[in-house]
Design an enzyme around this catalytic site. Sequence first.
Site: not given
Length: 331
Positions: A2-3, A115, A134
Amino acid sequence: MPELPEVETLARGLQESVAGRRILSVTLRKTDFIDDPVAIERELPGRRIARVERFGKFMLLQLANKNDALGAAADSAAADRNGTPNAAIQEALLVHLGMTGNLAPHHAEQPLAKHTHVTFVLDDGRELRYTDPRRFGRMAYLAGETLTTELLRFGAEPLLVTAEEFARRVRSSRARIKTLLLDQRVLRGVGNIYADESLWSARIHPARAGGSLKLEEVEALLRALQRILRKAIQMRGSSISDFVDADGVEGDYQQHHKVYGREGEKCFRCGATIKRIIVAGRSSHFCPVCQRAPRRKSGSGVAAVEMRTPRGARVEKKKAKRKMRLRTSKG
DNA sequence: CTCGATCCCTGGACGC
DNA sequence: TGCGTCCAGGGATCGA
Protein backbone atom coordinates in the site's frame (compact mmCIF):
# COMPACT_ATOMS: atom_id res chain seq x y z
CA MET A 1 2.07 -2.93 -1.08
CA PRO A 2 0.00 0.00 0.00
CA GLU A 3 1.23 3.40 -1.07
CA LEU A 4 -0.76 6.56 -1.59
CA PRO A 5 -3.22 5.27 -4.23
CA GLU A 6 -3.88 2.03 -2.36
CA VAL A 7 -4.39 3.81 0.97
CA GLU A 8 -6.63 6.37 -0.75
CA THR A 9 -8.68 3.55 -2.25
CA LEU A 10 -9.04 1.84 1.09
CA ALA A 11 -9.83 5.06 2.96
CA ARG A 12 -12.55 5.97 0.45
CA GLY A 13 -14.02 2.52 0.81
CA LEU A 14 -14.05 2.74 4.58
CA GLN A 15 -15.52 6.23 4.51
CA GLU A 16 -18.37 4.73 2.49
CA SER A 17 -18.83 1.63 4.57
CA VAL A 18 -18.01 2.42 8.19
CA ALA A 19 -18.16 6.20 8.72
CA GLY A 20 -20.94 6.92 11.20
CA ARG A 21 -20.74 3.50 12.82
CA ARG A 22 -20.06 3.12 16.50
CA ILE A 23 -17.33 0.88 17.87
CA LEU A 24 -18.85 -1.34 20.54
CA SER A 25 -15.74 -3.20 21.61
CA VAL A 26 -12.14 -3.88 20.69
CA THR A 27 -10.19 -7.13 20.67
CA LEU A 28 -6.41 -7.03 20.36
CA ARG A 29 -4.31 -10.05 19.56
CA LYS A 30 -0.71 -9.37 18.57
CA THR A 31 0.09 -5.82 19.60
CA ASP A 32 3.78 -5.26 18.83
CA PHE A 33 2.86 -2.86 16.00
CA ILE A 34 0.57 -0.75 18.20
CA ASP A 35 2.01 2.35 19.88
CA ASP A 36 -0.05 2.06 23.05
CA PRO A 37 -2.45 -0.90 23.02
CA VAL A 38 -3.96 0.01 26.39
CA ALA A 39 -4.99 3.42 25.08
CA ILE A 40 -6.87 1.77 22.22
CA GLU A 41 -8.71 -0.59 24.55
CA ARG A 42 -9.54 2.32 26.83
CA GLU A 43 -10.53 5.03 24.34
CA LEU A 44 -12.25 3.35 21.40
CA PRO A 45 -15.13 1.32 22.80
CA GLY A 46 -18.33 3.36 22.62
CA ARG A 47 -16.92 5.86 20.15
CA ARG A 48 -18.36 6.67 16.75
CA ILE A 49 -16.16 6.80 13.62
CA ALA A 50 -16.88 10.25 12.22
CA ARG A 51 -14.76 10.12 9.09
CA VAL A 52 -12.07 8.11 7.38
CA GLU A 53 -9.38 9.96 5.46
CA ARG A 54 -5.98 9.29 4.06
CA PHE A 55 -2.97 11.20 5.38
CA GLY A 56 0.16 10.25 3.45
CA LYS A 57 0.25 6.48 3.78
CA PHE A 58 -1.83 6.60 6.94
CA MET A 59 -5.51 6.15 7.31
CA LEU A 60 -7.02 8.48 9.85
CA LEU A 61 -10.14 7.16 11.48
CA GLN A 62 -11.43 10.33 13.04
CA LEU A 63 -13.50 9.80 16.14
CA ALA A 64 -16.63 11.75 16.97
CA ASN A 65 -16.60 13.64 20.24
CA LYS A 66 -17.38 11.64 23.30
CA ASN A 67 -20.76 13.37 23.53
CA ASP A 68 -21.34 11.80 20.10
CA ALA A 69 -21.53 14.98 18.06
CA LEU A 70 -20.30 14.28 14.54
CA GLY A 71 -19.77 18.04 14.15
CA ALA A 72 -16.17 19.11 13.84
CA ALA A 73 -14.69 16.00 12.34
CA ALA A 74 -17.53 15.48 9.86
CA ASP A 75 -17.07 19.02 8.56
CA SER A 76 -13.37 18.61 8.13
CA ALA A 77 -13.21 17.48 4.51
CA ALA A 78 -12.98 20.99 3.08
CA ALA A 79 -10.37 22.09 5.61
CA ASP A 80 -8.16 19.20 4.64
CA ARG A 81 -8.00 20.18 0.99
CA ASN A 82 -5.20 22.63 1.61
CA GLY A 83 -3.06 19.74 2.71
CA THR A 84 -2.31 20.95 6.21
CA PRO A 85 -3.20 18.72 9.13
CA ASN A 86 -6.71 19.51 10.12
CA ALA A 87 -6.98 21.49 13.32
CA ALA A 88 -10.55 20.26 13.73
CA ILE A 89 -9.41 16.69 14.26
CA GLN A 90 -9.24 16.11 17.98
CA GLU A 91 -8.89 12.38 18.18
CA ALA A 92 -8.06 9.72 15.66
CA LEU A 93 -6.95 6.18 15.16
CA LEU A 94 -3.93 6.20 12.86
CA VAL A 95 -3.48 3.08 10.81
CA HIS A 96 -0.41 2.45 8.67
CA LEU A 97 -0.62 -0.67 6.54
CA GLY A 98 3.11 -1.25 6.24
CA MET A 99 3.64 -3.86 3.53
CA THR A 100 0.84 -6.30 4.11
CA GLY A 101 -1.71 -4.57 6.33
CA ASN A 102 -5.40 -4.41 5.55
CA LEU A 103 -8.37 -2.91 7.32
CA ALA A 104 -11.81 -3.98 6.17
CA PRO A 105 -15.30 -4.68 7.48
CA HIS A 106 -16.52 -8.26 7.73
CA HIS A 107 -19.70 -9.85 8.93
CA ALA A 108 -19.24 -10.99 12.50
CA GLU A 109 -19.99 -14.61 11.67
CA GLN A 110 -17.30 -14.70 8.97
CA PRO A 111 -14.33 -16.68 10.30
CA LEU A 112 -11.24 -14.72 11.29
CA ALA A 113 -8.60 -14.60 8.60
CA LYS A 114 -5.11 -15.64 9.60
CA HIS A 115 -3.06 -12.78 11.08
CA THR A 116 -6.08 -10.83 12.23
CA HIS A 117 -4.56 -8.79 15.03
CA VAL A 118 -7.28 -6.26 15.82
CA THR A 119 -11.06 -6.48 15.70
CA PHE A 120 -13.41 -3.55 16.21
CA VAL A 121 -16.97 -4.75 16.76
CA LEU A 122 -19.34 -2.28 15.10
CA ASP A 123 -22.92 -1.42 16.02
CA ASP A 124 -24.40 -2.92 12.85
CA GLY A 125 -23.33 -6.54 13.22
CA ARG A 126 -20.07 -6.14 11.35
CA GLU A 127 -16.48 -6.08 12.53
CA LEU A 128 -13.69 -3.88 11.27
CA ARG A 129 -10.69 -6.19 11.17
CA TYR A 130 -7.01 -5.38 10.83
CA THR A 131 -4.87 -8.10 9.30
CA ASP A 132 -1.13 -7.88 8.75
CA PRO A 133 1.04 -10.99 8.28
CA ARG A 134 4.35 -9.15 8.48
CA ARG A 135 3.27 -6.60 11.06
CA PHE A 136 5.21 -3.81 9.37
CA GLY A 137 2.15 -1.67 9.91
CA ARG A 138 1.46 0.70 12.74
CA MET A 139 -1.60 1.58 14.76
CA ALA A 140 -1.97 4.38 17.26
CA TYR A 141 -4.69 6.24 19.09
CA LEU A 142 -3.68 9.90 19.21
CA ALA A 143 -5.46 12.99 20.49
CA GLY A 144 -5.04 16.73 20.71
CA GLU A 145 -1.54 18.09 20.56
CA THR A 146 0.02 14.65 20.34
CA LEU A 147 -1.96 14.03 17.16
CA THR A 148 -1.11 17.44 15.70
CA THR A 149 2.57 16.99 16.47
CA GLU A 150 2.61 13.56 14.90
CA LEU A 151 1.00 14.77 11.69
CA LEU A 152 3.40 17.71 11.45
CA ARG A 153 6.32 15.27 11.18
CA PHE A 154 5.27 14.56 7.62
CA GLY A 155 5.94 16.52 4.46
CA ALA A 156 3.61 17.78 1.75
CA GLU A 157 0.79 15.87 0.09
CA PRO A 158 2.14 14.84 -3.33
CA LEU A 159 -1.13 15.72 -5.06
CA LEU A 160 -1.27 19.19 -3.51
CA VAL A 161 2.32 20.34 -3.26
CA THR A 162 3.24 23.25 -5.51
CA ALA A 163 6.05 22.94 -8.04
CA GLU A 164 7.93 25.70 -6.19
CA GLU A 165 7.75 23.93 -2.85
CA PHE A 166 8.70 20.58 -4.37
CA ALA A 167 11.61 22.09 -6.30
CA ARG A 168 12.86 23.87 -3.20
CA ARG A 169 12.86 20.70 -1.11
CA VAL A 170 14.47 18.54 -3.78
CA ARG A 171 17.06 20.94 -5.13
CA SER A 172 18.40 21.96 -1.74
CA SER A 173 19.43 18.40 -0.93
CA ARG A 174 22.44 16.30 -1.80
CA ALA A 175 20.45 13.11 -1.24
CA ARG A 176 19.52 10.98 -4.22
CA ILE A 177 16.21 11.78 -5.82
CA LYS A 178 14.88 8.30 -5.12
CA THR A 179 15.69 8.74 -1.43
CA LEU A 180 13.94 12.11 -1.41
CA LEU A 181 10.81 10.73 -3.06
CA LEU A 182 10.62 7.98 -0.46
CA ASP A 183 11.33 10.34 2.46
CA GLN A 184 7.97 10.90 4.14
CA ARG A 185 9.27 14.17 5.62
CA VAL A 186 9.63 15.54 2.10
CA LEU A 187 6.47 14.11 0.55
CA ARG A 188 3.98 11.95 2.38
CA GLY A 189 2.61 8.93 0.60
CA VAL A 190 5.08 8.01 -2.16
CA GLY A 191 6.54 4.50 -1.98
CA ASN A 192 8.81 2.39 -4.09
CA ILE A 193 6.46 1.64 -6.98
CA TYR A 194 5.34 5.19 -7.69
CA ALA A 195 8.83 6.60 -7.13
CA ASP A 196 10.24 4.30 -9.83
CA GLU A 197 7.33 4.86 -12.19
CA SER A 198 7.51 8.65 -11.97
CA LEU A 199 11.32 8.71 -12.36
CA TRP A 200 11.03 6.62 -15.51
CA SER A 201 8.32 8.87 -16.85
CA ALA A 202 10.43 11.98 -16.23
CA ARG A 203 13.58 10.23 -17.52
CA ILE A 204 15.51 10.81 -14.31
CA HIS A 205 17.96 8.26 -12.94
CA PRO A 206 17.09 7.26 -9.36
CA ALA A 207 20.64 7.85 -8.10
CA ARG A 208 20.85 11.46 -9.30
CA ALA A 209 21.41 13.89 -6.45
CA GLY A 210 18.36 16.05 -5.76
CA GLY A 211 20.52 19.16 -5.95
CA SER A 212 21.80 18.19 -9.40
CA LEU A 213 18.36 18.27 -11.00
CA LYS A 214 17.48 21.13 -13.31
CA LEU A 215 14.36 23.07 -12.48
CA GLU A 216 12.58 21.70 -15.52
CA GLU A 217 13.50 18.16 -14.53
CA VAL A 218 11.99 18.62 -11.08
CA GLU A 219 8.87 20.12 -12.58
CA ALA A 220 8.55 17.25 -15.04
CA LEU A 221 9.02 14.79 -12.20
CA LEU A 222 6.24 16.32 -10.13
CA ARG A 223 3.89 16.41 -13.13
CA ALA A 224 4.66 12.74 -13.82
CA LEU A 225 4.20 11.78 -10.19
CA GLN A 226 0.85 13.52 -9.92
CA ARG A 227 -0.44 12.12 -13.19
CA ILE A 228 0.59 8.60 -12.21
CA LEU A 229 -0.89 8.87 -8.71
CA ARG A 230 -4.20 10.17 -10.09
CA LYS A 231 -4.37 7.43 -12.67
CA ALA A 232 -3.51 4.80 -10.06
CA ILE A 233 -6.24 6.08 -7.74
CA GLN A 234 -8.70 5.89 -10.64
CA MET A 235 -7.70 2.28 -11.11
CA ARG A 236 -8.03 1.55 -7.40
CA GLY A 237 -4.32 1.09 -6.84
CA SER A 238 -1.76 -1.57 -7.70
CA SER A 239 -2.19 -5.09 -6.39
CA ILE A 240 1.31 -6.55 -6.12
CA SER A 241 1.49 -8.65 -3.01
CA ASP A 242 -2.04 -8.95 -1.75
CA PHE A 243 -3.53 -5.48 -1.74
CA VAL A 244 -7.31 -5.47 -1.82
CA ASP A 245 -9.67 -2.60 -1.08
CA ALA A 246 -12.31 -2.43 1.63
CA ASP A 247 -14.57 -4.65 -0.51
CA GLY A 248 -11.85 -7.23 -1.07
CA VAL A 249 -11.34 -6.16 -4.68
CA GLU A 250 -7.87 -5.93 -6.25
CA GLY A 251 -6.58 -2.81 -7.95
CA ASP A 252 -5.69 -2.68 -11.64
CA TYR A 253 -2.81 -0.24 -11.87
CA GLN A 254 -0.10 -2.92 -11.78
CA GLN A 255 -0.99 -3.57 -15.42
CA HIS A 256 0.25 -0.09 -16.23
CA HIS A 257 3.63 -0.28 -14.53
CA LYS A 258 6.36 0.77 -16.94
CA VAL A 259 9.43 -0.26 -14.95
CA TYR A 260 8.44 -1.61 -11.54
CA GLY A 261 8.82 -5.39 -11.55
CA ARG A 262 10.04 -5.35 -15.17
CA GLU A 263 13.75 -6.09 -14.65
CA GLY A 264 15.17 -7.74 -17.77
CA GLU A 265 12.20 -6.71 -19.94
CA LYS A 266 12.22 -4.07 -22.66
CA CYS A 267 11.74 -0.39 -22.02
CA PHE A 268 8.41 0.64 -23.55
CA ARG A 269 10.01 3.85 -24.79
CA CYS A 270 13.36 2.81 -26.26
CA GLY A 271 13.51 -0.98 -26.15
CA ALA A 272 16.57 -1.14 -23.88
CA THR A 273 16.62 -3.69 -21.07
CA ILE A 274 15.19 -2.50 -17.76
CA LYS A 275 17.74 -2.69 -14.95
CA ARG A 276 17.41 -2.98 -11.21
CA ILE A 277 19.82 -1.55 -8.67
CA ILE A 278 19.60 -0.80 -4.96
CA VAL A 279 19.10 2.86 -4.09
CA ALA A 280 18.07 4.02 -0.65
CA GLY A 281 18.13 0.36 0.33
CA ARG A 282 15.30 -0.39 -2.07
CA SER A 283 14.99 -2.08 -5.44
CA SER A 284 15.05 0.62 -8.07
CA HIS A 285 13.91 -0.21 -11.59
CA PHE A 286 14.94 2.04 -14.44
CA CYS A 287 15.88 2.22 -18.09
CA PRO A 288 19.65 2.72 -18.43
CA VAL A 289 19.18 4.50 -21.77
CA CYS A 290 16.23 6.80 -21.02
CA GLN A 291 17.44 7.57 -17.51
CA ARG A 292 21.06 8.62 -17.71
CA ALA A 293 23.27 7.72 -14.79
CA PRO A 294 24.81 10.55 -12.80
CA ARG A 295 28.42 11.27 -13.59
CA ARG A 296 30.67 9.29 -11.34
CA LYS A 297 32.95 11.05 -8.95
CA SER A 298 35.74 8.57 -8.36
CA GLY A 299 35.49 6.92 -4.98
CA SER A 300 32.24 8.68 -4.14
CA GLY A 301 29.12 7.11 -2.77
CA VAL A 302 27.33 7.52 -6.07
CA ALA A 303 29.94 5.46 -7.84
CA ALA A 304 29.51 2.74 -5.25
CA VAL A 305 25.77 2.73 -5.80
CA GLU A 306 26.27 2.30 -9.51
CA MET A 307 28.14 -0.87 -8.80
CA ARG A 308 25.65 -2.25 -6.34
CA THR A 309 23.36 -4.82 -7.82
CA PRO A 310 20.72 -6.73 -5.92
CA ARG A 311 22.41 -10.08 -6.37
CA GLY A 312 26.03 -11.08 -6.41
CA ALA A 313 28.81 -10.20 -4.05
CA ARG A 314 26.44 -8.97 -1.36
CA VAL A 315 24.90 -12.40 -0.93
CA GLU A 316 28.05 -13.85 0.58
CA LYS A 317 28.22 -11.02 3.07
CA LYS A 318 24.62 -11.59 4.09
CA LYS A 319 25.21 -15.27 4.66
CA ALA A 320 28.10 -14.49 6.94
CA LYS A 321 26.02 -11.97 8.87
CA ARG A 322 23.20 -14.41 9.30
CA LYS A 323 25.48 -17.08 10.70
CA MET A 324 26.85 -14.54 13.13
CA ARG A 325 23.39 -13.68 14.37
CA LEU A 326 22.41 -17.29 14.86
CA ARG A 327 25.56 -17.87 16.89
CA THR A 328 25.09 -14.82 19.07
CA SER A 329 21.43 -15.56 19.73
CA LYS A 330 22.37 -19.02 20.96
CA GLY A 331 25.11 -17.79 23.21
C1' DC B 1 22.38 18.04 11.00
C1' DT B 2 22.39 14.43 6.84
C1' DC B 3 22.85 10.05 4.92
C1' DG B 4 23.40 5.06 4.45
C1' DA B 5 23.12 0.44 6.51
C1' DT B 6 20.72 -2.73 9.26
C1' DC B 7 16.91 -4.83 11.29
C1' DC B 8 12.11 -6.07 12.07
C1' DC B 9 8.52 -9.85 10.02
C1' DT B 10 6.30 -13.74 7.17
C1' DG B 11 4.74 -15.99 2.88
C1' DG B 12 6.17 -17.35 -1.30
C1' DA B 13 9.60 -18.65 -4.55
C1' DC B 14 13.35 -21.36 -5.52
C1' DG B 15 17.02 -24.97 -5.23
C1' DC B 16 18.39 -29.38 -3.99
C1' DT C 1 7.40 -33.50 -0.86
C1' DG C 2 10.01 -31.29 2.18
C1' DC C 3 13.44 -28.61 4.02
C1' DG C 4 16.58 -24.63 3.96
C1' DT C 5 17.45 -20.21 2.17
C1' DC C 6 16.56 -15.89 0.16
C1' DC C 7 13.77 -12.06 -0.90
C1' DA C 8 10.25 -8.33 -0.79
C1' DG C 9 10.08 -3.42 1.65
C1' DG C 10 8.31 1.07 5.18
C1' DG C 11 10.24 2.95 8.62
C1' DA C 12 12.84 3.07 13.25
C1' DT C 13 17.24 3.29 14.77
C1' DC C 14 22.06 3.69 14.92
C1' DG C 15 26.53 5.22 13.62
C1' DA C 16 29.57 7.81 10.60
